[in-house]
Motif scaffolding. Sequence first.
Motif, mmCIF file in Angstrom:
data_model
loop_
_atom_site.group_PDB
_atom_site.id
_atom_site.type_symbol
_atom_site.label_atom_id
_atom_site.label_comp_id
_atom_site.label_asym_id
_atom_site.label_seq_id
_atom_site.Cartn_x
_atom_site.Cartn_y
_atom_site.Cartn_z
ATOM 1 N N THR A 1 10.031 10.915 -1.902
ATOM 2 C CA THR A 1 9.464 10.787 -3.130
ATOM 3 C C THR A 1 9.408 9.375 -3.367
ATOM 4 O O THR A 1 8.461 8.700 -3.829
ATOM 5 C CB THR A 1 10.051 11.484 -4.314
ATOM 6 O OG1 THR A 1 9.864 12.964 -3.915
ATOM 7 C CG2 THR A 1 9.266 11.342 -5.514
ATOM 8 N N LYS A 2 10.813 8.568 -3.296
ATOM 9 C CA LYS A 2 10.853 7.087 -3.494
ATOM 10 C C LYS A 2 9.849 6.377 -2.599
ATOM 11 O O LYS A 2 9.222 5.746 -3.185
ATOM 12 C CB LYS A 2 12.362 6.830 -3.327
ATOM 13 C CG LYS A 2 13.331 7.229 -4.277
ATOM 14 C CD LYS A 2 14.519 6.599 -3.843
ATOM 15 C CE LYS A 2 15.587 7.082 -4.843
ATOM 16 N NZ LYS A 2 16.971 6.735 -4.183
ATOM 17 N N ALA A 3 9.948 6.879 -1.298
ATOM 18 C CA ALA A 3 8.999 6.153 -0.443
ATOM 19 C C ALA A 3 7.320 5.981 -0.869
ATOM 20 O O ALA A 3 6.846 5.325 -0.728
ATOM 21 C CB ALA A 3 9.133 6.547 1.047
ATOM 22 N N ALA A 4 6.989 7.308 -1.130
ATOM 23 C CA ALA A 4 5.744 7.710 -1.585
ATOM 24 C C ALA A 4 5.211 6.774 -2.816
ATOM 25 O O ALA A 4 4.236 6.329 -2.917
ATOM 26 C CB ALA A 4 5.546 9.238 -1.931
ATOM 27 N N THR B 1 5.340 3.161 -1.848
ATOM 28 C CA THR B 1 4.064 2.740 -0.851
ATOM 29 C C THR B 1 2.626 3.140 -1.314
ATOM 30 O O THR B 1 1.613 2.668 -1.162
ATOM 31 C CB THR B 1 4.243 3.751 0.451
ATOM 32 O OG1 THR B 1 5.486 3.335 0.865
ATOM 33 C CG2 THR B 1 3.180 3.392 1.393
ATOM 34 N N GLN B 2 2.498 4.039 -2.111
ATOM 35 C CA GLN B 2 1.562 4.680 -3.122
ATOM 36 C C GLN B 2 0.058 4.712 -2.093
ATOM 37 O O GLN B 2 -0.684 3.820 -2.054
ATOM 38 C CB GLN B 2 0.933 3.644 -4.174
ATOM 39 C CG GLN B 2 1.970 3.506 -5.247
ATOM 40 C CD GLN B 2 1.718 3.081 -6.673
ATOM 41 O OE1 GLN B 2 0.806 2.220 -6.352
ATOM 42 N NE2 GLN B 2 2.453 3.034 -7.171
ATOM 43 N N PRO B 3 0.251 5.677 -0.817
ATOM 44 C CA PRO B 3 -0.875 5.659 0.091
ATOM 45 C C PRO B 3 -1.962 6.314 -0.812
ATOM 46 O O PRO B 3 -2.063 7.133 -1.473
ATOM 47 C CB PRO B 3 -0.133 6.677 1.053
ATOM 48 C CG PRO B 3 0.902 7.538 0.376
ATOM 49 C CD PRO B 3 1.227 6.671 -0.691
ATOM 50 N N PRO B 4 -3.355 5.818 -0.337
ATOM 51 C CA PRO B 4 -4.463 6.399 -0.573
ATOM 52 C C PRO B 4 -4.796 7.863 -0.294
ATOM 53 O O PRO B 4 -5.324 8.644 -1.044
ATOM 54 C CB PRO B 4 -5.545 5.248 -0.047
ATOM 55 C CG PRO B 4 -4.926 4.773 1.115
ATOM 56 C CD PRO B 4 -3.480 4.708 0.730
ATOM 57 N N TRP C 1 -0.447 10.067 4.879
ATOM 58 C CA TRP C 1 0.693 9.489 4.886
ATOM 59 C C TRP C 1 1.875 10.279 5.116
ATOM 60 O O TRP C 1 2.746 9.874 5.872
ATOM 61 C CB TRP C 1 0.723 8.382 3.667
ATOM 62 C CG TRP C 1 1.895 7.847 3.465
ATOM 63 C CD1 TRP C 1 2.161 6.498 4.073
ATOM 64 C CD2 TRP C 1 3.293 8.164 2.972
ATOM 65 N NE1 TRP C 1 3.343 6.110 3.675
ATOM 66 C CE2 TRP C 1 3.988 6.960 3.258
ATOM 67 C CE3 TRP C 1 3.780 9.129 2.160
ATOM 68 C CZ2 TRP C 1 5.479 7.252 2.522
ATOM 69 C CZ3 TRP C 1 4.989 9.326 1.480
ATOM 70 C CH2 TRP C 1 5.761 8.332 1.882
ATOM 71 N N SER C 2 1.831 11.399 4.369
ATOM 72 C CA SER C 2 3.076 12.428 4.596
ATOM 73 C C SER C 2 3.145 12.734 5.991
ATOM 74 O O SER C 2 4.225 12.975 6.395
ATOM 75 C CB SER C 2 2.705 13.365 3.749
ATOM 76 O OG SER C 2 2.808 13.246 2.243
ATOM 77 N N ALA C 3 1.948 13.012 6.668
ATOM 78 C CA ALA C 3 1.939 13.531 7.913
ATOM 79 C C ALA C 3 2.820 12.310 9.106
ATOM 80 O O ALA C 3 3.619 12.678 9.677
ATOM 81 C CB ALA C 3 0.881 13.838 8.672
ATOM 82 N N PRO D 1 6.944 4.562 7.661
ATOM 83 C CA PRO D 1 5.539 3.900 7.217
ATOM 84 C C PRO D 1 5.810 3.652 5.590
ATOM 85 O O PRO D 1 4.964 4.060 4.946
ATOM 86 C CB PRO D 1 4.399 4.625 7.448
ATOM 87 C CG PRO D 1 4.754 6.013 7.396
ATOM 88 C CD PRO D 1 6.342 6.211 7.802
ATOM 89 N N VAL D 2 6.910 2.873 5.238
ATOM 90 C CA VAL D 2 6.916 2.681 3.786
ATOM 91 C C VAL D 2 7.086 1.314 3.685
ATOM 92 O O VAL D 2 7.417 0.312 4.332
ATOM 93 C CB VAL D 2 8.322 3.518 3.397
ATOM 94 C CG1 VAL D 2 8.118 4.965 3.413
ATOM 95 C CG2 VAL D 2 9.555 2.576 4.221
ATOM 96 N N LYS D 3 6.715 0.955 2.390
ATOM 97 C CA LYS D 3 6.796 -0.427 1.758
ATOM 98 C C LYS D 3 8.224 -0.686 0.969
ATOM 99 O O LYS D 3 8.736 0.437 0.645
ATOM 100 C CB LYS D 3 5.944 -1.020 0.789
ATOM 101 C CG LYS D 3 4.385 -0.850 1.384
ATOM 102 C CD LYS D 3 3.566 -1.268 0.356
ATOM 103 C CE LYS D 3 2.351 -0.463 0.296
ATOM 104 N NZ LYS D 3 1.522 -0.632 -0.829
#
Length: 154
Positions: free
Chosen positions: A5-8, A11-14, A19-21, A34-36
């Motif tokens: 959840t923190k990574a999502a 990162t705020q993927p479109p 992104w979850s996969a 794949p996180v910022k």
Amino acid sequence: LKEYTKAAIRTQPPDLLAWSASYFGALNTGDTLPVKHRIELPNVVKDALTEPKLAALHRQLGQNAVVTAEIIRERWFSVGASLAILDSTLLTGGWADDINWLEFLVLCCGCITSDLQQAMLMFCRIYSDDDAGGAARIPIAVFTTAYSWLAAQD
């Protein structure tokens, strides 16, 4: 799930599903996630290539001297950058399949910034193992190689 959840949020993927996969696939195989490290300011265009997105790519692929275009494309999509920007970058660099990661990274920095000096500063910040806001030190051989290659492209 808390770390996911923190990574999502950071990162705020479109495309959250894709992104979850990528996230859980990397978690399963032990690859770099794949996180910022930080959330970006809201005035950034959603699918633009940015320094945090490029840094996330470097954390995932930077341990390889040569990377295939297919792997870059998969990871590029997972950080939420536009595939049109990737295609333009690959065309500018003259790459088809096997891509020198150092050259690719420095060219991406050049595409984001306005001049050679700013591109090299960004490259050093991304390539360095120093903490954010620190000196951004990199080996002189890496700097010289990246600078010479990028300067030859202008």
